[in-house]
Design a protein around this motif. Structure first.
Motif, mmCIF file in Angstrom:
data_model
loop_
_atom_site.group_PDB
_atom_site.id
_atom_site.type_symbol
_atom_site.label_atom_id
_atom_site.label_comp_id
_atom_site.label_asym_id
_atom_site.label_seq_id
_atom_site.Cartn_x
_atom_site.Cartn_y
_atom_site.Cartn_z
ATOM 1 N N PHE A 8 -43.973 56.848 39.287
ATOM 2 C CA PHE A 8 -42.156 58.106 38.991
ATOM 3 C C PHE A 8 -41.790 57.178 40.396
ATOM 4 C CE2 PHE A 8 -44.227 60.275 35.718
ATOM 5 C CZ PHE A 8 -43.225 61.338 34.759
ATOM 6 N N GLY A 9 -41.920 56.715 40.760
ATOM 7 C CA GLY A 9 -41.477 56.206 41.951
ATOM 8 C C GLY A 9 -40.984 54.915 41.977
ATOM 9 N N MET A 10 -41.120 54.388 40.541
ATOM 10 C CA MET A 10 -40.692 53.468 39.499
ATOM 11 C C MET A 10 -39.631 53.697 39.016
ATOM 12 S SD MET A 10 -40.803 49.819 39.901
ATOM 13 C CE MET A 10 -42.014 49.470 40.619
ATOM 14 N N VAL A 11 -40.113 55.031 38.598
ATOM 15 C CA VAL A 11 -39.063 55.552 37.485
ATOM 16 C C VAL A 11 -37.593 55.969 38.614
ATOM 17 C CG1 VAL A 11 -37.924 57.789 35.946
ATOM 18 C CG2 VAL A 11 -40.742 56.379 35.724
ATOM 19 N N GLY A 12 -38.039 56.456 38.979
ATOM 20 C CA GLY A 12 -36.390 56.844 40.305
ATOM 21 C C GLY A 12 -35.782 55.406 40.086
ATOM 22 N N THR A 13 -36.209 54.605 40.205
ATOM 23 C CA THR A 13 -36.123 52.900 41.230
ATOM 24 C C THR A 13 -35.639 52.542 39.865
ATOM 25 O OG1 THR A 13 -37.797 52.703 43.053
ATOM 26 C CG2 THR A 13 -36.390 50.912 41.569
ATOM 27 N N LEU A 14 -35.951 52.407 39.265
ATOM 28 C CA LEU A 14 -35.026 52.067 37.736
ATOM 29 C C LEU A 14 -33.462 52.490 37.309
ATOM 30 C CD1 LEU A 14 -38.354 51.624 35.536
ATOM 31 C CD2 LEU A 14 -36.468 49.458 36.911
ATOM 32 N N PHE A 15 -33.762 54.505 37.620
ATOM 33 C CA PHE A 15 -33.368 54.899 37.436
ATOM 34 C C PHE A 15 -31.770 55.241 38.407
ATOM 35 C CE2 PHE A 15 -30.235 59.090 38.941
ATOM 36 C CZ PHE A 15 -29.941 59.855 37.414
ATOM 37 N N ALA A 16 -32.204 54.977 39.805
ATOM 38 C CA ALA A 16 -31.113 53.880 40.412
ATOM 39 C C ALA A 16 -30.615 53.435 40.407
ATOM 40 C CB ALA A 16 -31.422 54.242 41.926
ATOM 41 N N LEU A 17 -31.008 52.124 39.493
ATOM 42 C CA LEU A 17 -30.736 50.293 39.583
ATOM 43 C C LEU A 17 -29.668 50.922 38.389
ATOM 44 C CD1 LEU A 17 -33.328 48.142 39.707
ATOM 45 C CD2 LEU A 17 -31.643 48.612 41.578
ATOM 46 N N SER A 18 -30.060 51.507 37.309
ATOM 47 C CA SER A 18 -29.406 52.007 36.181
ATOM 48 C C SER A 18 -28.025 52.915 36.668
ATOM 49 C CB SER A 18 -30.331 52.876 35.193
ATOM 50 O OG SER A 18 -29.950 54.201 35.457
ATOM 51 N N ALA A 51 -25.934 51.219 48.851
ATOM 52 C CA ALA A 51 -26.127 52.176 49.200
ATOM 53 C C ALA A 51 -26.744 52.726 47.795
ATOM 54 C CB ALA A 51 -25.131 53.272 48.615
ATOM 55 N N GLY A 52 -27.179 52.020 46.411
ATOM 56 C CA GLY A 52 -27.685 51.749 45.550
ATOM 57 C C GLY A 52 -28.901 51.283 45.352
ATOM 58 N N ILE A 53 -28.764 50.157 45.752
ATOM 59 C CA ILE A 53 -30.008 49.455 46.448
ATOM 60 C C ILE A 53 -31.082 50.277 47.258
ATOM 61 C CG2 ILE A 53 -30.803 47.380 47.009
ATOM 62 C CD1 ILE A 53 -28.755 46.084 46.124
ATOM 63 N N GLY A 54 -29.947 50.880 48.217
ATOM 64 C CA GLY A 54 -31.089 51.323 49.449
ATOM 65 C C GLY A 54 -31.600 52.794 48.220
ATOM 66 N N GLN A 55 -31.092 53.462 47.318
ATOM 67 C CA GLN A 55 -31.363 54.673 46.530
ATOM 68 C C GLN A 55 -32.717 54.476 45.903
ATOM 69 O OE1 GLN A 55 -28.770 57.021 43.782
ATOM 70 N NE2 GLN A 55 -30.314 58.343 44.292
ATOM 71 N N ALA A 56 -32.716 52.996 45.650
ATOM 72 C CA ALA A 56 -33.551 52.620 44.046
ATOM 73 C C ALA A 56 -34.354 52.268 45.307
ATOM 74 C CB ALA A 56 -33.404 51.726 43.522
#
Length: 219
Positions: A129-139, A153-158
């Motif tokens: 789910f860490g990866m799920v959050g990364t994909l969500f942030a990148l989307s 900022a978006g990349i940092g969140q990912a």
């Protein structure tokens, strides 16, 4: 170092919420209940071998001195010790006491394994789910419309959501699993030591228990 930059509420909610939801869905109600019970057990005092031994020492000494035929129930606040000594006195048999102890030990082990299952599952799922959050942030990034600061900022969140998943797994769930396992193993060892002391003490005053054991062994 700017520690506030390491916190993202949305990303953490995705990782933790997703992990807990998937764990609940992937585990049975019984397993979840036992996990909660095991976590609550960590907040209570450990099994105290010296205290448990002192609590029954007077009654055990009476049994050793007077024998099993005139023995009375031991006074103890521990359910397992009470059941084991009651079996000893009721059946006038050391084997009954040890069998009762072994039954409790197997029940503790089975309960511990069930309690650990959901926590292990959570540890395995949190990086996912860490990866799920990364994909969500990148989307959420619109590369053609955002400025450089928004993009960073978006990349940092990912990246943070991946970090959250790893931290939850290796600083929370796996350590708790090991803590429950160690606490249970320590209790098993202490209770085993108590039963050995009790059996040896009873045998000193009850030679018939030794004869019984030799008979079972075919001697």
């Amino acid at each position: 170092m700017n520690l506030s930059a390491l916190w993202d509420t949305t990303g953490f909610a995705i990782v933790l919420g997703g992990t807990l939801l998937a764990t609940v869905l992937g585990s049975g109600r019984s397993e979840i209940g036992k996990s909660v019970a095991a976590l609550l057990t960590l907040l209570r005092p450990r099994f105290d071998l010296p205290r448990a031994r002192a609590e029954i020492a007077r009654d055990v000494e009476i049994i050793r001195h007077d024998g099993l035929l005139r023995a009375q129930s031991c006074h103890t606040s521990d359910e397992e010790i009470l059941a084991a000594t009651s079996a000893l006195i009721h059946d006038r048999s050391l084997a009954s006491m040890l069998a009762t102890h072994d039954r409790f030990r197997r029940e503790r082990l089975a309960m511990r394994e069930k309690a650990i299952g959901p926590l292990k599952l959570a540890a395995e799922l949190s990086p996912v789910f860490g990866m799920v959050g990364t994909l969500f942030a990148l989307s959420q990034l619109n590369l053609s419309a955002v400025d450089e600061s928004h993009l960073m900022a978006g990349i940092g969140q990912a990246v943070l959501t991946t970090l959250y998943g790893l931290l939850l797994a290796h600083l929370l769930f796996y350590p708790v699993v090991r803590l429950i396992a160690r606490r249970g193993e320590d209790e098993d060892a202490d209770r085993e030591a108590l039963m050995r002391w009790l059996a040896e003490t009873v045998e000193q005053g009850c030679p018939s228990t030794t004869a019984e054991r030799l008979a079972r062994a075919g001697v």
